[in-house]
Motif scaffolding. Structure first.
Motif, PDB file in Angstrom:
ATOM      1  N   UNK A   1       0.835  -1.220   0.000  1.00 28.72           N
ATOM      2  CA  UNK A   1       0.000   0.000   0.000  1.00 28.72           C
ATOM      3  C   UNK A   1       0.856   1.252   0.000  1.00 28.72           C
ATOM      4  N   UNK A   2       0.328   2.238  -0.709  1.00 28.95           N
ATOM      5  CA  UNK A   2       1.062   3.485  -0.853  1.00 28.95           C
ATOM      6  C   UNK A   2       0.107   4.650  -0.616  1.00 28.95           C
ATOM      7  N   UNK A   3      -0.097   5.098   0.616  1.00 24.19           N
ATOM      8  CA  UNK A   3      -1.117   6.130   0.874  1.00 24.19           C
ATOM      9  C   UNK A   3      -0.748   7.449   0.197  1.00 24.19           C
ATOM     10  N   UNK A   4      -1.787   8.179  -0.217  1.00 21.71           N
ATOM     11  CA  UNK A   4      -1.520   9.442  -0.914  1.00 21.71           C
ATOM     12  C   UNK A   4      -1.979  10.608  -0.029  1.00 21.71           C
ATOM     13  N   UNK A   5      -1.233  11.740  -0.077  1.00 18.56           N
ATOM     14  CA  UNK A   5      -1.518  12.899   0.775  1.00 18.56           C
ATOM     15  C   UNK A   5      -2.922  13.453   0.508  1.00 18.56           C
ATOM     16  N   UNK A   6      -3.406  13.314  -0.752  1.00 18.38           N
ATOM     17  CA  UNK A   6      -4.713  13.893  -1.095  1.00 18.38           C
ATOM     18  C   UNK A   6      -5.885  13.042  -0.622  1.00 18.38           C
ATOM     19  N   UNK A   7      -5.603  11.864  -0.131  1.00 22.56           N
ATOM     20  CA  UNK A   7      -6.694  10.943   0.205  1.00 22.56           C
ATOM     21  C   UNK A   7      -6.709  10.682   1.713  1.00 22.56           C
ATOM     22  N   UNK A   8      -7.394  11.560   2.428  1.00 19.79           N
ATOM     23  CA  UNK A   8      -7.382  11.479   3.887  1.00 19.79           C
ATOM     24  C   UNK A   8      -7.960  10.154   4.413  1.00 19.79           C
ATOM     25  N   UNK A   9      -9.153   9.724   3.882  1.00 16.54           N
ATOM     26  CA  UNK A   9      -9.674   8.440   4.387  1.00 16.54           C
ATOM     27  C   UNK A   9      -8.694   7.301   4.124  1.00 16.54           C
ATOM     28  N   UNK A  10      -7.983   7.394   2.979  1.00 13.20           N
ATOM     29  CA  UNK A  10      -6.991   6.358   2.640  1.00 13.20           C
ATOM     30  C   UNK A  10      -5.885   6.318   3.683  1.00 13.20           C
ATOM     31  N   UNK A  11      -5.448   7.490   4.106  1.00 12.53           N
ATOM     32  CA  UNK A  11      -4.376   7.542   5.118  1.00 12.53           C
ATOM     33  C   UNK A  11      -4.879   6.923   6.425  1.00 12.53           C
ATOM     34  N   UNK A  12      -6.130   7.247   6.730  1.00 11.85           N
ATOM     35  CA  UNK A  12      -6.645   6.707   7.999  1.00 11.85           C
ATOM     36  C   UNK A  12      -6.789   5.186   7.947  1.00 11.85           C
ATOM     37  N   UNK A  13      -7.247   4.699   6.793  1.00  7.60           N
ATOM     38  CA  UNK A  13      -7.369   3.233   6.662  1.00  7.60           C
ATOM     39  C   UNK A  13      -5.987   2.579   6.778  1.00  7.60           C
ATOM     40  N   UNK A  14      -5.022   3.212   6.150  1.00  7.40           N
ATOM     41  CA  UNK A  14      -3.636   2.691   6.191  1.00  7.40           C
ATOM     42  C   UNK A  14      -3.145   2.640   7.644  1.00  7.40           C
ATOM     43  N   UNK A  15      -3.423   3.735   8.354  1.00  4.88           N
ATOM     44  CA  UNK A  15      -2.962   3.815   9.742  1.00  4.88           C
ATOM     45  C   UNK A  15      -3.681   2.758  10.616  1.00  4.88           C
ATOM     46  N   UNK A  16      -4.971   2.546  10.339  1.00  2.00           N
ATOM     47  CA  UNK A  16      -5.708   1.521  11.098  1.00  2.00           C
ATOM     48  C   UNK A  16      -5.098   0.140  10.878  1.00  2.00           C
ATOM     49  N   UNK A  17      -4.796  -0.137   9.610  1.00  6.16           N
ATOM     50  CA  UNK A  17      -4.199  -1.451   9.313  1.00  6.16           C
ATOM     51  C   UNK A  17      -2.871  -1.603  10.034  1.00  6.16           C
ATOM     52  N   UNK A  18      -2.075  -0.545   9.976  1.00  7.32           N
ATOM     53  CA  UNK A  18      -0.769  -0.592  10.633  1.00  7.32           C
ATOM     54  C   UNK A  18      -0.943  -0.784  12.138  1.00  7.32           C
ATOM     55  N   UNK A  19      -1.912  -0.040  12.715  1.00  6.02           N
ATOM     56  CA  UNK A  19      -2.169  -0.149  14.161  1.00  6.02           C
ATOM     57  C   UNK A  19      -2.571  -1.573  14.527  1.00  6.02           C
ATOM     58  N   UNK A  20      -3.460  -2.163  13.697  1.00  7.68           N
ATOM     59  CA  UNK A  20      -3.908  -3.535  13.985  1.00  7.68           C
ATOM     60  C   UNK A  20      -2.733  -4.515  13.906  1.00  7.68           C
ATOM     61  N   UNK A  21      -1.920  -4.344  12.852  1.00 10.55           N
ATOM     62  CA  UNK A  21      -0.793  -5.267  12.680  1.00 10.55           C
ATOM     63  C   UNK A  21       0.197  -5.104  13.841  1.00 10.55           C
ATOM     64  N   UNK A  22       0.429  -3.852  14.201  1.00 10.75           N
ATOM     65  CA  UNK A  22       1.353  -3.598  15.307  1.00 10.75           C
ATOM     66  C   UNK A  22       0.864  -4.300  16.588  1.00 10.75           C
ATOM     67  N   UNK A  23      -0.428  -4.142  16.886  1.00  9.72           N
ATOM     68  CA  UNK A  23      -0.972  -4.753  18.105  1.00  9.72           C
ATOM     69  C   UNK A  23      -0.846  -6.279  18.041  1.00  9.72           C
ATOM     70  N   UNK A  24      -1.141  -6.842  16.857  1.00  5.63           N
ATOM     71  CA  UNK A  24      -1.059  -8.308  16.713  1.00  5.63           C
ATOM     72  C   UNK A  24       0.387  -8.783  16.869  1.00  5.63           C
ATOM     73  N   UNK A  25       1.312  -7.994  16.312  1.00  7.17           N
ATOM     74  CA  UNK A  25       2.735  -8.378  16.428  1.00  7.17           C
ATOM     75  C   UNK A  25       3.202  -8.302  17.880  1.00  7.17           C
ATOM     76  N   UNK A  26       2.750  -7.267  18.584  1.00  7.37           N
ATOM     77  CA  UNK A  26       3.120  -7.143  20.003  1.00  7.37           C
ATOM     78  C   UNK A  26       2.650  -8.377  20.781  1.00  7.37           C
ATOM     79  N   UNK A  27       1.400  -8.758  20.522  1.00  9.32           N
ATOM     80  CA  UNK A  27       0.858  -9.930  21.225  1.00  9.32           C
ATOM     81  C   UNK A  27       1.678 -11.176  20.885  1.00  9.32           C
TER      82      UNK A  27
END
Ligand code: AMP
Length: 532
Positions: A90-116
């Motif tokens: 994935x390559x989020x674009x500055x003009x696409x705010x919802x896209x950035x948020x979705x990207x960040x959510x995915x990253x947050x979820x993966x981070x939490x799963x990796x921590x566990x």
């Protein structure tokens, strides 16, 4: 509709089929016999090992480790693996705010799963993983900060590189060679406590992602042996030179005896000494300095090797470089006193054993661990890939892998090339066909045929027992096609009288035997050349 996809062996791999596999078996059996007479025992290490073992032993800069290994992460976490590769793409674009948020959510979820997973020990609890997972957490926070939006490109690049560093499981490699495994096993099983030296041989497949051609495959087979000797108190140093040299010479002698037994043609042994950690570094520096002076005249590979591994330039087969290489300083003139003494003694010991050799000062090996003795053996009929065996001394490798100070010498024979050379020289024929084809006719004869087949097979004969009754002419034709030596004819008469008919297919002659007399006859050496 049925799936019509045709599967084929993967590029660089191949099926070994009968009758060629008979030759493979003969070669391996001869190796076992010959190596056994020299006191070697067999080791069967696993086919995959931690990647780090090969990187450390062979050298991260070598072609084998840098370009040719089959490496994978060994894990049982498909969901995490999917989320990781999905995010990498994935390559989020500055003009696409919802896209950035979705990207960040995915990253947050993966981070939490990796921590566990990290805390539960489901992913390796290495410092590298700790660092990479923490970094992913930090990046997820940074992506939520609107003031950092302008740096989105850089942040997503950092996410990708942190994801690259996360290892979901142990990183393992299909072995590209076996010396590292043998040394690992020597350490793991405390073999230094056994009577030294420990002499081991192995046979089996190796894997390197090379460009396939005749005599070069991605799955190929090696037959190799290693002599390992842990240093005892007070051992080592110059006084060991005669012993080490004799061991080197005996190992080389063993390969030559093996090749002799196989009647391998055009065998040429080349030897060299590449010095040790006292003298080689100075020589390598001298070589580098000389190569830099002629850098412009060298090809791209050699130019690169001036930095990474100048010794490998000596290996070059490029026509345009030959004259330059001939004028380079030679290692033989730069050996320290101990290495020079060791090399002279190896040559004397080879002489004592009647082993003919040629010195080749340009002989260096592609793997980093060798020192002092290096050797290579070529055979005929192989074109440009004519090396059938490479080997050398590698004192210090066991220590480098975490074991006690230990000396080592070994070799690896390329079995595929050995077989090719034997075939090219017409030495590839093995026993084929059948000793006896049982031509049975009539329902009553089947039981007798089954019993006869069992008796003959127990006595070691190769027997073909047709599963159904055949007409006489067809049976004989089949016996002939299978290369049978005899046809045992069992019809109702034979079964009733107990006198069986044996037909010699080469000349058509026939004779009658009782079961016991038949066995007696077949066991005579002249009547059963396939036995042996
Ligand atoms: P090495 O382990 O590179 O010292 O190679 C020892 C021997 O293995 C060589 O002399 C070749 O006979 C054989 N060999 C190495 N790589 C291959 C390959 N890709 N395919 C077939 N034989 C190979």
């Amino acid at each position: 509709m049925a799936n019509k996809q045709k599967f084929q062996a993967i590029k660089g791999t191949r099926d070994l089929l009968p009758p060629e596999t008979e030759l493979w078996n003969r070669v391996e059996q001869t190796a076992r016999e010959v190596f056994g007479t020299f006191g070697f025992g067999e080791i069967r290490p696993p086919i995959f090992e931690p990647t780090e073992l090969f990187a450390r032993a062979i050298g991260a800069e070598t072609d084998v480790v840098a370009k040719e290994m089959y490496t994978f992460e060994d894990h049982d976490l498909p969901d995490l693996a999917y989320a990781r590769s999905d995010l990498k793409m994935r390559n989020p674009s500055v003009d696409n705010l919802p896209g950035i948020e979705a990207y960040r959510d995915r990253l947050g979820d993966l981070y939490a799963a990796l921590e566990r997973a990290f805390h539960a020990g489901a992913v390796p609890r290495t410092p590298e993983n700790r660092h990479a997972i923490t970094r992913l957490g930090d990046l997820s926070v940074a992506l939520g900060d609107p003031s950092l939006r302008s740096e989105l490109q850089g942040l997503s690049h950092d996410v990708r590189s942190a994801l690259e560093q996360v290892k979901l499981g142990d990183v393992v490699t299909l072995r590209p060679e076996a010396t590292a495994s043998v040394c690992r096993a020597y350490i793991e099983h405390n073999m230094h406590a056994l009577t030294q030296p420990v002499k081991l041989y192995y046979t089996g497949p190796m894997f390197r992602r090379e460009r396939p051609q005749k005599g070069r495959y991605r799955q190929f087979y090696q037959i190799g042996a290693e002599v390992l000797e842990a240093l005892q108190q007070g051992q080592g140093g110059a006084k060991d030179i005669p012993k080490d040299a004799a061991i080197d010479a005996e190992v080389i002698e063993m390969v030559m005896v093996f090749f002799g037994r196989l009647e391998l043609q055009g065998v040429q042994l080349e030897i060299n000494s590449i010095g040790d950690r006292n003298c080689r570094p100075q020589y390598v520096e001298l070589l580098r300095a000389e190569l830099l002076k002629v850098k412009d005249k060298l090809g791209a590979d050699s130019q690169r090797r001036i930095e990474t591994n100048p010794l490998r330039v000596l290996d070059s087969k490029l026509e345009s470089e030959q004259e330059i290489i001939a004028g380079l300083p030679r290692i033989g003139d730069h050996l320290c006193a101990d290495c020079a003494k060791h090399y002279a003694e190896v040559k004397r010991q080879l002489g004592l054993r009647g082993v003919a050799y040629k010195e080749n000062w340009r002989l260096v090996r592609g793997l980093d661990y060798y020192m002092r003795t290096t050797f290579e053996i070529a055979a005929q009929g192989l074109g440009s890939q004519n090396a059938v065996c490479g080997g050398g001394r590698y004192d210090g490798l066991v220590e480098l892998l975490g074991g006690p100070p230990t000396k080592g010498i070994g070799f690896a024979i390329g079995e595929d090339r050995l077989i090719l050379s034997l075939q090219e020289a017409g030495k590839g024929g093995g026993a084929q066909g059948r000793d006896v084809y049982i031509a049975w006719m009539g329902e009553k004869a089947q039981a007798t045929a089954i019993a006869a087949a069992r008796t003959l097979r127990n006595a070691g004969f190769r027997v073909e027992l047709p599963p159904v009754e055949q007409k006489f002419g067809k049976a004989l034709g089949q016996a002939d096609k299978l290369g049978s030596r005899y046809a045992l004819i069992l019809g109702e008469d034979e079964v009733a009288s107990g006198q069986w008919t044996l037909k010699t297919l080469a000349d058509g002659s026939q004779a009658k035997y009782t079961e016991a007399a038949l066995l007696e006859f077949l066991k005579k050496p002249c009547s059963s050349p396939l036995q042996g």
